[in-house]
Write a protein that holds these residues in place. Structure first.
Motif, PDB file in Angstrom:
ATOM      1  N   VAL A 171      54.846  53.849  25.952  1.00 53.87           N
ATOM      2  CA  VAL A 171      55.464  52.430  26.037  1.00 53.87           C
ATOM      3  C   VAL A 171      54.789  51.396  26.077  1.00 53.87           C
ATOM      4  N   ARG A 172      53.723  51.655  27.185  1.00 51.15           N
ATOM      5  CA  ARG A 172      52.794  50.516  27.518  1.00 51.15           C
ATOM      6  C   ARG A 172      52.247  49.609  26.596  1.00 51.15           C
ATOM      7  N   LEU A 173      51.988  50.004  25.449  1.00 48.30           N
ATOM      8  CA  LEU A 173      51.537  49.207  24.405  1.00 48.30           C
ATOM      9  C   LEU A 173      52.251  47.966  23.855  1.00 48.30           C
ATOM     10  N   VAL A 174      53.709  48.228  23.904  1.00 43.30           N
ATOM     11  CA  VAL A 174      54.478  46.910  23.829  1.00 43.30           C
ATOM     12  C   VAL A 174      54.023  45.832  24.832  1.00 43.30           C
ATOM     13  N   THR A 175      53.436  46.070  26.031  1.00 46.42           N
ATOM     14  CA  THR A 175      53.394  45.193  26.858  1.00 46.42           C
ATOM     15  C   THR A 175      51.826  44.673  26.865  1.00 46.42           C
ATOM     16  N   GLN A 176      51.140  45.027  25.910  1.00 49.72           N
ATOM     17  CA  GLN A 176      49.754  44.698  25.659  1.00 49.72           C
ATOM     18  C   GLN A 176      49.402  43.875  24.388  1.00 49.72           C
ATOM     19  N   THR A 177      48.404  42.983  24.426  1.00 51.37           N
ATOM     20  CA  THR A 177      48.089  42.191  23.175  1.00 51.37           C
ATOM     21  C   THR A 177      47.863  42.988  22.143  1.00 51.37           C
ATOM     22  N   ASP A 178      47.224  44.095  22.289  1.00 50.44           N
ATOM     23  CA  ASP A 178      46.991  45.099  21.134  1.00 50.44           C
ATOM     24  C   ASP A 178      48.179  45.332  20.167  1.00 50.44           C
ATOM     25  N   TYR A 179      49.376  45.189  20.652  1.00 45.29           N
ATOM     26  CA  TYR A 179      50.768  45.320  19.827  1.00 45.29           C
ATOM     27  C   TYR A 179      51.069  44.238  19.205  1.00 45.29           C
ATOM     28  N   TRP A 180      50.491  43.018  19.382  1.00 51.49           N
ATOM     29  CA  TRP A 180      51.010  41.756  19.081  1.00 51.49           C
ATOM     30  C   TRP A 180      50.437  41.721  17.131  1.00 51.49           C
ATOM     31  N   PHE A 181      51.376  40.799  16.776  1.00 55.92           N
ATOM     32  CA  PHE A 181      51.138  40.713  15.162  1.00 55.92           C
ATOM     33  C   PHE A 181      50.063  39.398  15.157  1.00 55.92           C
ATOM     34  N   THR A 182      49.158  39.727  14.179  1.00 58.29           N
ATOM     35  CA  THR A 182      48.219  38.569  13.926  1.00 58.29           C
ATOM     36  C   THR A 182      48.241  38.189  12.510  1.00 58.29           C
ATOM     37  N   PRO A 183      48.577  36.884  12.469  1.00 58.62           N
ATOM     38  CA  PRO A 183      48.314  36.375  10.776  1.00 58.62           C
ATOM     39  C   PRO A 183      47.175  36.224  10.592  1.00 58.62           C
ATOM     40  N   ASP A 184      47.020  36.105   8.941  1.00 64.86           N
ATOM     41  CA  ASP A 184      45.723  35.707   8.530  1.00 64.86           C
ATOM     42  C   ASP A 184      45.206  34.436   8.678  1.00 64.86           C
ATOM     43  N   SER A 185      46.249  33.516   8.828  1.00 59.08           N
ATOM     44  CA  SER A 185      45.864  32.136   9.204  1.00 59.08           C
ATOM     45  C   SER A 185      46.510  31.554  10.269  1.00 59.08           C
ATOM     46  N   VAL A 186      45.979  31.045  11.316  1.00 55.98           N
ATOM     47  CA  VAL A 186      46.379  30.657  12.624  1.00 55.98           C
ATOM     48  C   VAL A 186      46.100  29.185  12.933  1.00 55.98           C
ATOM     49  N   LEU A 187      47.187  28.460  13.599  1.00 52.72           N
ATOM     50  CA  LEU A 187      46.944  27.085  13.773  1.00 52.72           C
ATOM     51  C   LEU A 187      47.626  26.938  15.349  1.00 52.72           C
ATOM     52  N   LEU A 188      47.000  26.125  15.956  1.00 53.61           N
ATOM     53  CA  LEU A 188      47.734  25.884  17.263  1.00 53.61           C
ATOM     54  C   LEU A 188      48.367  24.614  17.212  1.00 53.61           C
ATOM     55  N   MET A 189      49.937  24.809  17.581  1.00 53.14           N
ATOM     56  CA  MET A 189      50.587  23.537  17.304  1.00 53.14           C
ATOM     57  C   MET A 189      50.862  23.024  19.061  1.00 53.14           C
ATOM     58  N   LEU A 190      50.348  21.682  19.243  1.00 55.40           N
ATOM     59  CA  LEU A 190      50.556  21.069  20.302  1.00 55.40           C
ATOM     60  C   LEU A 190      51.971  20.248  20.172  1.00 55.40           C
ATOM     61  N   VAL A 191      52.762  20.465  20.768  1.00 56.21           N
ATOM     62  CA  VAL A 191      54.180  19.678  20.758  1.00 56.21           C
ATOM     63  C   VAL A 191      54.211  18.728  21.848  1.00 56.21           C
TER      64      VAL A 191
END
Length: 291
Positions: A171-191
């Motif tokens: 289960v440790r994978l779900v608390t590692q960034t390897d498990y994260w979804f990665t989109p094709d296009s990424v933007l950084l939003m500064l609110v």
């Protein structure tokens, strides 16, 4: 409310200057929707590094960062002119309503109200890890509520080092960034605020489609930040990703945190006892709530 919204005429050059020497240096930057600023062309392979750079600069920029994607939203584009966002009074009212909300009365996992029958014990005791814990709860009288059975499994699992190691390894994978979804296009939003609770005004999440739930999500962000130093890294519509600075300790802390995570993330494919094991051994959290 701390974190006064920044001036809507924010100087893009000042933010660009702050980005020098970081993974955000030289990336296209411009005005986004509702008073935000967007940084385009973030490398999907370095998205966590990009977010951490922007998070470290919040005292300079006055803006909380969150990674977003335009893969599913054509409205996330850089605009030639600033777009008006909420007024300071509107944002203050949003934050005050959020602080007065009771998010965990609305965010509840459907299994909390279910009963476990005798013929279902193997299903619950194996979970998604397929590690058989049925022997740990052979003396639990059935039927019983799902939370009662799962808490018994979790407490007894903590006393069995071998079984605990088997579960943790799966289960440790779900608390590692390897498990994260990665989109094709990424933007950084500064609110346009540094306040954690207020920043939820701009968060797009399937689990907060109404104004009421948007305020409840804001309170979740504030509570998690206060309790676990959990910082929202990314919002992909049906998924949220967090960096966590303080891990819940095994036992009551991890059990409560796992229940809240499952309540917000009904599509996270782990039992509550499995999530509790994982949360004490990782520094990122993944929330999944989809149609």
């Amino acid at each position: 409310m701390s974190g006064k919204p920044v001036d809507r005429r924010d100087d893009l050059a000042r933010i660009e200057a702050a980005f020098v020497g970081t993974p955000l240096a030289g990336l296209p930057i411009g005005h986004g929707p509702s008073g935000t600023i967007l940084v385009a062309d973030v490398d999907p392979d370095r998205l966590y590094e990009a977010w951490r750079a922007a998070d470290a600069l919040v005292p300079v920029t006055g803006r909380r960062p969150v990674l977003v994607t335009d893969d599913f939203d054509d409205g996330l584009t850089i605009r030639p002119e600033p777009e008006q966002g909420p007024s300071e009074s509107e944002l203050r009212a949003f934050a005050e309503a959020a602080a007065a909300s009771a998010p965990w009365l609305s965010y509840r996992h459907y299994s909390e109200d279910q009963q476990v029958e005798q013929n279902e014990i193997d299903y619950h005791a194996r979970g998604t890890t397929r590690v058989d814990l049925s022997a740990l709860v052979s003396d639990v009288a059935l039927p019983t509520p799902v939370p009662v059975l799962e808490r018994a499994m979790y407490d007894r699992l903590l006393t069995d080092a071998d079984l605990h190691a088997q579960v943790l390894g799966k289960v440790r994978l779900v608390t590692q960034t390897d498990y994260w979804f990665t989109p094709d296009s990424v933007l950084l939003m500064l609110v346009p605020t540094s306040d954690v609770r207020s920043s939820a005004y701009w968060v797009d999440f399937y689990g907060a489609l109404t104004c009421e739930h948007q305020r409840k999500l804001a309170e979740v962000l504030a509570q998690w930040r206060h309790r676990w130093d959990a910082r929202l890294v990314a919002s992909w519509g049906t998924m949220l990703q967090f960096q966590v600075g303080r891990r819940p300790t095994p036992g009551d802390e991890a059990w409560v945190a796992a229940g809240q995570l499952k309540a917000l993330a009904p599509n996270l494919d782990l039992r509550r006892w499995e999530v509790a094991v994982a949360l004490s051994a990782g520094d990122v959290w993944f929330v999944h709530n989809r149609p």
